[in-house]
Motif scaffolding. Structure first.
Motif, PDB file in Angstrom:
ATOM      1  N   SER A  27       0.825  -1.208   0.000  1.00 44.02           N
ATOM      2  CA  SER A  27       0.000   0.000   0.000  1.00 44.02           C
ATOM      3  C   SER A  27       0.861   1.261   0.000  1.00 44.02           C
ATOM      4  O   SER A  27       0.532   2.247  -0.671  1.00 44.02           O
ATOM      5  CB  SER A  27      -0.930   0.002   1.222  1.00 44.02           C
ATOM      6  N   MET A 169      -5.392   7.009   0.400  1.00 48.36           N
ATOM      7  CA  MET A 169      -5.731   5.750   1.069  1.00 48.36           C
ATOM      8  C   MET A 169      -5.583   5.894   2.574  1.00 48.36           C
ATOM      9  O   MET A 169      -4.781   6.700   3.064  1.00 48.36           O
ATOM     10  CB  MET A 169      -4.821   4.609   0.575  1.00 48.36           C
ATOM     11  N   VAL A 171      -4.611   3.373   5.432  1.00 49.44           N
ATOM     12  CA  VAL A 171      -4.030   2.043   5.606  1.00 49.44           C
ATOM     13  C   VAL A 171      -4.050   1.662   7.079  1.00 49.44           C
ATOM     14  O   VAL A 171      -3.568   2.421   7.925  1.00 49.44           O
ATOM     15  CB  VAL A 171      -2.581   2.011   5.067  1.00 49.44           C
ATOM     16  N   CYS A 273      -5.319   3.743  -7.864  1.00 48.11           N
ATOM     17  CA  CYS A 273      -4.734   2.662  -7.070  1.00 48.11           C
ATOM     18  C   CYS A 273      -4.876   1.308  -7.761  1.00 48.11           C
ATOM     19  O   CYS A 273      -3.964   0.476  -7.684  1.00 48.11           O
ATOM     20  CB  CYS A 273      -5.384   2.615  -5.688  1.00 48.11           C
ATOM     21  N   HIS A 277      -1.849  -1.104  -8.797  1.00 57.52           N
ATOM     22  CA  HIS A 277      -1.835  -2.504  -8.338  1.00 57.52           C
ATOM     23  C   HIS A 277      -1.657  -3.445  -9.523  1.00 57.52           C
ATOM     24  O   HIS A 277      -0.874  -4.412  -9.456  1.00 57.52           O
ATOM     25  CB  HIS A 277      -3.124  -2.821  -7.588  1.00 57.52           C
ATOM     26  N   VAL A 294      -7.648  -2.907  -3.364  1.00 55.90           N
ATOM     27  CA  VAL A 294      -7.405  -1.538  -2.860  1.00 55.90           C
ATOM     28  C   VAL A 294      -8.653  -0.865  -2.298  1.00 55.90           C
ATOM     29  O   VAL A 294      -8.549   0.188  -1.671  1.00 55.90           O
ATOM     30  CB  VAL A 294      -6.820  -0.648  -3.984  1.00 55.90           C
ATOM     31  N   ASN A 297      -8.828   0.260   1.503  1.00 54.69           N
ATOM     32  CA  ASN A 297      -7.965   1.410   1.805  1.00 54.69           C
ATOM     33  C   ASN A 297      -8.523   2.711   1.235  1.00 54.69           C
ATOM     34  O   ASN A 297      -8.314   3.786   1.790  1.00 54.69           O
ATOM     35  CB  ASN A 297      -6.563   1.185   1.233  1.00 54.69           C
TER      36      ASN A 297
END
Length: 330
Positions: A27, A169, A171, A273, A277, A294, A297
């Motif tokens: 992340s 995000m 996390v 994101c 990824h 994702v 997050n």
């Protein structure tokens, strides 16, 4: 090495310092690749600060740490105009604050009052700071990574929704399994022994591998920009976010749980994101598994839950799970 190999090497180096937190490490890397700001939350002692410092240490980037406290002033973050006297007379010059770095660690961000938190908004969103009517641009590589403790209440100031929304995000770091905690003990013990031996001169210092260049990050971002996203996937992202705004159209439970849904920034964050990824996993297209990797997050800090949901013990992650389960796949 190409940019992909460089970024994977960066990820591996961080993982060597942060045992048992592979999802967190990924992340952090995605946050840098997606050119966003991250909020890292976890209980004390779960290596929030260590993870961010490990990222900065292995990247050829200027690192700055701001320890947030209740008496911090906005100028302590952004910098201020300083009057200097020279032989030609007096003048004001801008003295940059610690926000002017590539990787900025905003440690315990919820300990600072609203004025200081607001000072970060322009830098986080506009990538610039305005002091005394003059705008100062941030570096091309600029990421704010903030930490906060979810259990302390005394002397803390909850982040306003407007600032939360500016984090790409949110996390979460959780307790590691017992097996990983054993490895953590051995890792820290080894670091302490190496440091002592290094001071005594009994052990030659190991040569550290060169830091990953910023150019690798910029090249990766350009490649991520070319990742293919189908029309169906675009609609799926929008449907997932729309489900947070009109939960009654999806299920009665969601209607009871969600008070305020996510802004369009959530859709944009899902897009950025999920592409990052997909790129990390060597795909040139986005598929649902990238989104599902994702989405927690991206959405957990953009949902305002009702009192009924909180009374039922529901957490944002539970609500996101329900949304993923009920919104039809493309």
């Amino acid at each position: 090495m190409n940019a992909h190999d460089d970024i994977l090497a960066l990820q591996d180096r961080i993982a060597q310092s942060i045992i048992g937190q592979k999802a967190v490490v990924e992340s952090l890397v995605i946050g840098v690749l997606a050119n966003g700001n991250l909020l890292v939350e976890g209980l004390p002692g779960l290596a929030k600060t260590r993870a961010i410092k490990a990222l900065a240490k292995n990247l050829d980037a200027q690192f700055s740490r701001i320890q947030f406290t209740p008496d911090l002033l906005p100028s302590d973050v952004t910098g201020t105009e300083v009057y200097t006297q020279t032989s030609e007379g007096g003048s004001f010059r801008f003295d940059p604050g610690p926000i002017f770095a590539n990787i900025v660690l905003a440690d315990e961000i919820n300990r600072a009052p609203a004025k200081v938190q607001a000072a970060l908004l322009e830098a986080m969103e506009e990538r610039q700071v305005t002091v005394a009517g003059t705008t100062h641009k941030m570096e091309s590589l600029f990421t704010v990574m903030a930490t906060q403790n979810p259990i302390e209440q005394e002397g803390t100031y909850p982040l306003p929704e407007a600032q939360m929304d500016r984090f790409l995000m949110h996390v979460n770091i959780t307790y590691p399994p017992v097996e990983d905690e054993v490895e953590v003990i051995r890792l820290v013990r080894g670091e302490e022994i190496s440091a002592l031996e290094g001071r005594k001169g009994n052990k030659p210092k190991k040569e550290k591998p060169p830091a990953i260049s910023q150019e690798a990050v910029f090249t990766a971002r350009a490649e991520i920009g070319q990742i293919h996203v189908s029309d169906e996937m675009d609609r799926y992202m929008a449907d997932l976010v729309q489900a947070t705004r009109t939960p009654g159209a999806v299920s009665d439970d969601l209607a009871r749980w969600i008070e305020i849904g996510s802004s369009p920034r959530a859709s944009l964050a899902l897009d950025k994101c999920s592409r990052a990824h997909a790129w990390l996993h060597k795909r040139d297209y986005v598929d649902p598994q990238d989104l599902h990797a994702v989405i927690h997050n991206v959405l957990r800090h953009r949902l305002t839950l009702s009192f009924e949901a909180q009374g039922d013990g529901k957490q944002p992650d539970h609500v996101v799970d329900e949304i993923v389960k009920l919104v039809a796949l493309p």
